[in-house]
Motif scaffolding. Structure first.
Motif, PDB file in Angstrom:
ATOM      1  N   ARG A   1      23.677  45.604 -87.780  1.00  0.00           N
ATOM      2  CA  ARG A   1      24.191  44.247 -87.582  1.00  0.00           C
ATOM      3  C   ARG A   1      23.022  43.379 -87.139  1.00  0.00           C
ATOM      4  N   TYR A   2      22.380  42.760 -88.096  1.00  0.00           N
ATOM      5  CA  TYR A   2      21.255  41.881 -87.805  1.00  0.00           C
ATOM      6  C   TYR A   2      21.786  40.446 -87.674  1.00  0.00           C
ATOM      7  N   THR A   3      20.957  39.580 -87.144  1.00  0.00           N
ATOM      8  CA  THR A   3      21.462  38.242 -86.832  1.00  0.00           C
ATOM      9  C   THR A   3      21.939  37.515 -88.088  1.00  0.00           C
ATOM     10  N   ASP A   4      21.248  37.691 -89.204  1.00  0.00           N
ATOM     11  CA  ASP A   4      21.665  36.985 -90.413  1.00  0.00           C
ATOM     12  C   ASP A   4      22.982  37.534 -90.972  1.00  0.00           C
ATOM     13  N   ASP A   5      23.408  38.682 -90.470  1.00  0.00           N
ATOM     14  CA  ASP A   5      24.697  39.229 -90.901  1.00  0.00           C
ATOM     15  C   ASP A   5      25.855  38.562 -90.167  1.00  0.00           C
ATOM     16  N   ILE A   6      25.536  37.743 -89.185  1.00  0.00           N
ATOM     17  CA  ILE A   6      26.566  37.088 -88.373  1.00  0.00           C
ATOM     18  C   ILE A   6      26.891  35.724 -88.963  1.00  0.00           C
ATOM     19  N   ASN A   7      28.155  35.505 -89.267  1.00  0.00           N
ATOM     20  CA  ASN A   7      28.635  34.198 -89.708  1.00  0.00           C
ATOM     21  C   ASN A   7      29.852  33.843 -88.874  1.00  0.00           C
ATOM     22  N   LEU A   8      29.831  32.669 -88.278  1.00  0.00           N
ATOM     23  CA  LEU A   8      30.929  32.263 -87.416  1.00  0.00           C
ATOM     24  C   LEU A   8      31.871  31.316 -88.154  1.00  0.00           C
ATOM     25  N   HIS A   9      33.100  31.308 -87.735  1.00  0.00           N
ATOM     26  CA  HIS A   9      34.103  30.458 -88.368  1.00  0.00           C
ATOM     27  C   HIS A   9      33.689  28.984 -88.251  1.00  0.00           C
ATOM     28  N   GLY A  10      33.719  28.301 -89.361  1.00  0.00           N
ATOM     29  CA  GLY A  10      33.392  26.869 -89.334  1.00  0.00           C
ATOM     30  C   GLY A  10      31.905  26.577 -89.269  1.00  0.00           C
ATOM     31  N   GLN A  11      31.125  27.578 -89.574  1.00  0.00           N
ATOM     32  CA  GLN A  11      29.677  27.466 -89.408  1.00  0.00           C
ATOM     33  C   GLN A  11      29.046  26.447 -90.370  1.00  0.00           C
ATOM     34  N   ALA A  12      28.108  25.669 -89.830  1.00  0.00           N
ATOM     35  CA  ALA A  12      27.305  24.782 -90.662  1.00  0.00           C
ATOM     36  C   ALA A  12      25.884  25.362 -90.731  1.00  0.00           C
ATOM     37  N   TYR A  13      25.094  24.805 -91.637  1.00  0.00           N
ATOM     38  CA  TYR A  13      23.744  25.332 -91.860  1.00  0.00           C
ATOM     39  C   TYR A  13      22.716  24.236 -91.637  1.00  0.00           C
ATOM     40  N   VAL A  14      21.575  24.619 -91.100  1.00  0.00           N
ATOM     41  CA  VAL A  14      20.531  23.632 -90.878  1.00  0.00           C
ATOM     42  C   VAL A  14      19.310  23.973 -91.726  1.00  0.00           C
ATOM     43  N   HIS A  15      18.707  22.928 -92.249  1.00  0.00           N
ATOM     44  CA  HIS A  15      17.410  23.059 -92.914  1.00  0.00           C
ATOM     45  C   HIS A  15      16.434  22.118 -92.223  1.00  0.00           C
ATOM     46  N   PHE A  16      15.272  22.624 -91.875  1.00  0.00           N
ATOM     47  CA  PHE A  16      14.275  21.805 -91.183  1.00  0.00           C
ATOM     48  C   PHE A  16      13.295  21.212 -92.193  1.00  0.00           C
ATOM     49  N   LEU A  17      13.145  19.906 -92.082  1.00  0.00           N
ATOM     50  CA  LEU A  17      12.090  19.253 -92.861  1.00  0.00           C
ATOM     51  C   LEU A  17      10.819  19.361 -92.033  1.00  0.00           C
ATOM     52  N   ARG A  18       9.792  19.962 -92.584  1.00  0.00           N
ATOM     53  CA  ARG A  18       8.583  20.273 -91.815  1.00  0.00           C
ATOM     54  C   ARG A  18       7.377  19.500 -92.344  1.00  0.00           C
ATOM     55  N   SER A  19       6.430  19.346 -91.454  1.00  0.00           N
ATOM     56  CA  SER A  19       5.217  18.636 -91.834  1.00  0.00           C
ATOM     57  C   SER A  19       4.425  19.446 -92.856  1.00  0.00           C
ATOM     58  N   ASP A  20       3.937  18.760 -93.891  1.00  0.00           N
ATOM     59  CA  ASP A  20       3.022  19.444 -94.803  1.00  0.00           C
ATOM     60  C   ASP A  20       1.591  18.956 -94.606  1.00  0.00           C
ATOM     61  N   VAL A  21       1.381  18.199 -93.526  1.00  0.00           N
ATOM     62  CA  VAL A  21       0.002  17.856 -93.157  1.00  0.00           C
ATOM     63  C   VAL A  21      -0.287  18.465 -91.788  1.00  0.00           C
ATOM     64  N   ALA A  22      -1.563  18.759 -91.535  1.00  0.00           N
ATOM     65  CA  ALA A  22      -1.931  19.425 -90.290  1.00  0.00           C
ATOM     66  C   ALA A  22      -1.898  18.485 -89.098  1.00  0.00           C
ATOM     67  N   HIS A  23      -2.109  17.185 -89.367  1.00  0.00           N
ATOM     68  CA  HIS A  23      -2.186  16.230 -88.264  1.00  0.00           C
ATOM     69  C   HIS A  23      -1.777  14.877 -88.810  1.00  0.00           C
ATOM     70  N   GLY A  24      -0.815  14.238 -88.202  1.00  0.00           N
ATOM     71  CA  GLY A  24      -0.406  12.946 -88.728  1.00  0.00           C
ATOM     72  C   GLY A  24       0.404  12.159 -87.725  1.00  0.00           C
ATOM     73  N   ARG A  25       0.321  10.834 -87.895  1.00  0.00           N
ATOM     74  CA  ARG A  25       1.127   9.965 -87.043  1.00  0.00           C
ATOM     75  C   ARG A  25       2.412   9.643 -87.795  1.00  0.00           C
ATOM     76  N   LEU A  26       3.510   9.831 -87.088  1.00  0.00           N
ATOM     77  CA  LEU A  26       4.816   9.700 -87.713  1.00  0.00           C
ATOM     78  C   LEU A  26       5.293   8.264 -87.512  1.00  0.00           C
ATOM     79  N   HIS A  27       5.196   7.444 -88.552  1.00  0.00           N
ATOM     80  CA  HIS A  27       5.594   6.048 -88.405  1.00  0.00           C
ATOM     81  C   HIS A  27       7.090   5.873 -88.616  1.00  0.00           C
ATOM     82  N   LYS A  28       7.651   6.578 -89.585  1.00  0.00           N
ATOM     83  CA  LYS A  28       9.066   6.383 -89.845  1.00  0.00           C
ATOM     84  C   LYS A  28       9.671   7.628 -90.496  1.00  0.00           C
ATOM     85  N   VAL A  29      10.869   7.947 -90.074  1.00  0.00           N
ATOM     86  CA  VAL A  29      11.640   9.013 -90.717  1.00  0.00           C
ATOM     87  C   VAL A  29      12.927   8.358 -91.205  1.00  0.00           C
ATOM     88  N   ASP A  30      12.992   8.090 -92.497  1.00  0.00           N
ATOM     89  CA  ASP A  30      14.132   7.363 -93.061  1.00  0.00           C
ATOM     90  C   ASP A  30      15.141   8.373 -93.624  1.00  0.00           C
TER      91      ASP A  30
END
Lengths: 664, 161
Positions: free
Chosen positions: A25-54
């Protein structure tokens, strides 16, 4: 003569059965009732100033429930560092904030910028692609020495520079060490790189956050080597959840190698978001994400020197190491190149003076933390390479040079704060040379050469300090969390034994080891296999919490079968002794299903067990609930709050909840 | 959505699947057969190996919609009918061929496929066959030993290595 039972006997691993049949029983084998899923939008640059996230377009995408950005975490704590190092001038290390989602800047490829929570993982991924980012890419620093130049771009604008700390160990020895080098008959110098690596356990990281609106309790299921540390750090420093309102569960974990020790943004996010949207939130790392989010290992650049007298005795060792911290301080990162590295620098040798200097540096790279040995292999690698190089320069046999300088008198106090209690390095060297047939090496090398191949021989001695203790001392060295251990052994009324330890298994086989003392373990004992940081327990420690049951088959107590079995919903063993026992068992089973449903199929869930006992007491009033078997009310002082644990006594009509909360 | 019917571990199942649904997802999420693991998403690690019509494949790169009518065996279908460990599974336990267990289902499925086509493999043949299965814990040695033992060969010499 080999033992055939009990502690010390060779035994087959009990956890293998479920792993070999696909029932782990690994963690990915666990699904809870009503579960939603998250996807992270990640930086593809090593260093940057974040002016806007639209996120406006993405919010209208199919299945999207909510999109989070750094703004949502402005009032939330950052990821804490669990170890503070004091530099050679007595000042604390520079410690930048580490937000859950990027605020203002991104500092490494993989830094999370936004999190899309949607009905399905695919919908979350799709919507993330519709987020429009305005990032001003900044010059990045990757090389540590360049990062320390005055004109280097700063990873953290609010710090004085990219130097985290400049550590000297033992600082008071520095002048004497320098003097020994000035007087040395020979000095050997070695510069080397201990390269960065990505740990890559086979199981990618997973986090499932859940929130119970009725009780205001949060639960996190996570791929952790030490759920108690996660509970402490995330509860106390990131999300502000009291320990008794937070449960962290690490079930079967598919390898850790260090990188699953640390508290990660995704864990805090899923726990936080589940409360925000009132639904469980799940994140499963892809392998690509693992490379840019799991803490990396090593990444040292070292210059090490050895001073010898005219008789080839080691007189001093001096090192200068640049240790890459990456963009943020991961949980135990500062301890690795310092206390886990400098203290091993004596190796097996009688070197009277040692000075270790470590400069920890921020760069625009994935954070670095403890990986397999953590600091100790780095120390051994440079020291043993150095001794080999010295032997070559001096024209002496590397084994002879080692033997000449071996510590032979014990106990031996090294100049790097560690005392060795015992050892016989010449004996192990004798055995080693016999095992590798060193005398036959020249002939083997000649044959290889004749075949057009090269053959080399390396000798390595290794001193290891596995783990660090006691916690009081480790606290003095800067540790802020964990590194202590506790265990509870509970003998159940019907003869079952439950062993609860802080130590978590992610492949080591704790269930088998801890059951070894259980007598007829091969037939009757069974590991319950849950690993969880439980609000009623104070098992914060280095390696988490293993929950384990040894069943001895109902030979004690009432002979009523095994209570643990019923509560875990596993099997019905042995007859009831009627009356109270039967009533209890029925209730236990019924309530177990509640717990089962709530935790999404964790059939052996501790939550189910606890509720079984509590509800049994509630319902039974002065009847079965007052059964002496159940009347073991336990109070645990947890962060100055009293918690009710376990069953005992009717509580519904007498307001025990209120009574026990008065201590706040 | 496409309707597919498969025989999975001897049972006939019919489900509607999206065109992009991978066999691994179909097994894990659709049928709750979570013994098939996803470790790399890219067909490299082998934790997701299952048998389709008798052949070992990586289920993270097969589309469920393509497999209408197929017969699929997963790790959940590998034990003996009475629930006891099969010869291969037992050999893995006997020779400590697993630690964290995450790669293990894929290892067992690959081992079964190997022994079906080559009942008495050499050690070199076992190692070559496992090229597509990654284990991070064991260093492979005990896995190789377990597979050779499962084929009925004496592994005493290997044990001494």
């Amino acid at each position: 003569m080999p033992k055939d039972h009990g502690i010390g006997a060779s035994s087959k691993r009990r956890e293998d059965i479920r792993f070999l049949t696909g029932q782990g029983r690994y963690t990915d084998d666990i699904n809870l009732h009503g579960q939603a899923y998250v996807h992270f939008l990640r930086s593809d640059v090593a260093h940057g100033r974040l002016h806007k996230v639209d996120t406006s377009a993405a919010e209208g995408m199919p299945g999207v429930i909510r999109i989070f950005t750094g703004k949502d975490f402005e009032g939330v704590g950052g990821l804490p560092c669990g170890w503070q190092v004091t530099d050679r001038h007595g000042n604390p290390m520079q410690e930048p904030p580490h937000p859950v989602l990027a605020q203002g800047k991104v500092r490494h490829v993989g830094d999370p910028i936004a999190a899309v929570v949607a009905e399905t993982a695919a919908e979350a991924r799709n919507a993330a692609e519709a987020i429009v980012l305005d990032i001003e890419e900044l010059p990045a620093v990757v090389d540590m020495k360049k990062a320390l130049r005055p004109d280097a771009p700063k990873v953290h604008d609010e710090l004085t520079g990219n130097l985290c700390y400049d550590w000297g160990f033992v600082e008071e020895n520095k002048a004497a060490v320098d003097e020994a080098f000035a007087k040395a008959a020979h000095v050997t110098t070695l510069e080397l790189v201990n390269n960065r690596l990505a740990p890559n356990p086979m199981e990618p990281r997973v986090a499932v956050g859940d929130y119970n609106t009725g009780t205001d309790e949060s639960t996190l299921y996570t791929t952790s080597q030490n759920p108690h540390v996660i509970r402490l750090l995330m509860g106390a420093f990131v999300l502000g959840i009291p320990e008794h309102k937070l449960r962290v569960v690490a079930p079967d974990v598919g390898g850790g190698f260090g990188t699953k020790i640390f508290h990660y943004a995704e864990e805090a996010f899923c726990t936080f978001a589940a409360k925000q949207i009132r639904r469980p939130v799940k994140w499963t790392s892809s392998r690509s994400e693992a490379f840019i989010t799991d803490a990396h290992g090593r990444d040292h650049v070292t210059k090490i020197e050895l001073a010898l007298d005219a008789q080839n005795n080691f007189t001093a060792i001096r090192t200068e190491t640049y240790a890459n911290m990456g963009a943020y301080l991961s949980t135990f990162a500062p301890s690795v190149p310092t206390w886990l590295h400098g203290t091993l620098m004596a190796g097996n040798y009688r070197t009277p003076l040692i000075y270790v200097n470590v400069k920890a540096v921020f760069t625009n790279t994935v954070p670095v933390d403890a990986y397999r040995g953590a600091g100790r292999p780095e120390a051994t690698f440079q020291l043993e390479r150095l001794v080999d190089k010295a032997a070559r320069e001096l024209g002496v046999d590397p084994v002879a040079l080692r033997r000449q300088n071996f510590i032979t008198q014990f106990p031996y106090a090294t100049p790097v704060a560690v005392e060795y209690d015992t050892g016989d390095y010449n004996a192990t060297m004798d055995k080693l040379l016999e095992m590798i047939d060193r005398d036959g090496f020249e002939a083997r090398a000649a044959k290889s050469k004749a075949d057009g191949k090269l053959r080399g021989l390396g000798i390595n001695c290794y001193i290891e300090a596995c783990g660090i203790a006691p916690s009081a001392l480790v606290g003095q060295l800067g540790a802020r969390a964990g590194l202590y251990e506790s265990a509870t052994v509970r003998v159940n009324a019907t003869g079952g034994i439950v062993v609860m330890t802080g130590s978590h298994s992610h492949g080591q086989g704790h269930e088998t080891v801890l059951c070894a003392g259980g007598g007829r373990h091969d037939r009757r004992a069974r590991g319950a296999g849950g690993n969880r940081a439980w609000r009623h327990r104070q098992h914060a420690d280095g390696h988490g919490h293993l929950w384990l049951a040894l069943h001895r088959g109902g030979r004690l107590g009432h002979g009523a079968g095994d209570r643990e079995d019923h509560q875990q919903g596993q099997e019905d063993r042995g007859p009831s002794d009627g009356g109270l026992g039967r009533r209890y068992r029925a209730e236990g089973r019924q309530v177990h299903r509640r717990g089962h449903r709530q935790v999404g199929g964790l059939g052996r869930c501790h939550a189910g067990r606890l509720r079984a006992a509590q509800l049994s007491a509630d319902r039974a009033g002065t009847g079965a609930g007052r059964d002496g078997l159940l009347r073991s009310q336990q109070l645990h002082l947890s962060r100055r709050r009293l918690c009710l644990r376990g069953g005992g006594g009717p509580r519904d009509r007498q307001g025990h909840d209120l009574l026990f909360c008065r201590g706040r | 959505m496409t309707q597919v019917t498969m025989t999975v571990n001897g049972k006939t199942v019919t489900r509607d699947v999206e065109g992009r649904t991978l066999l691994a997802e179909f097994l894990r999420e659709g049928l709750r057969l979570t013994g098939t693991h996803i470790g790399c998403d890219t067909s490299q690690c082998g934790a997701c190996v299952v048998h389709v019509n008798g052949n070992a494949i990586k289920s993270c790169t097969a589309l469920a919609a393509d497999l209408d009518g197929a017969s699929v065996t997963t790790i959940e279908g590998m034990a003996n009918p009475d629930g006891s460990l099969s010869v291969i599974q037992q050999a893995f336990q006997d020779h400590h061929g697993l630690q964290c267990g995450f790669c293990t289902p894929g290892m067992v499925m690959s081992a079964a496929a190997l022994l079906k086509e080559n009942p008495k493999p050499t050690e070199a043949e076992v190692r070559a066959y496992l090229e597509g299965n990654i284990c991070r814990c064991t260093g492979y040695h005990n896995i190789v030993k377990a597979i050779l033992a499962a084929s009925g060969q004496d592994v005493g010499a290997i044990a001494a290595e």
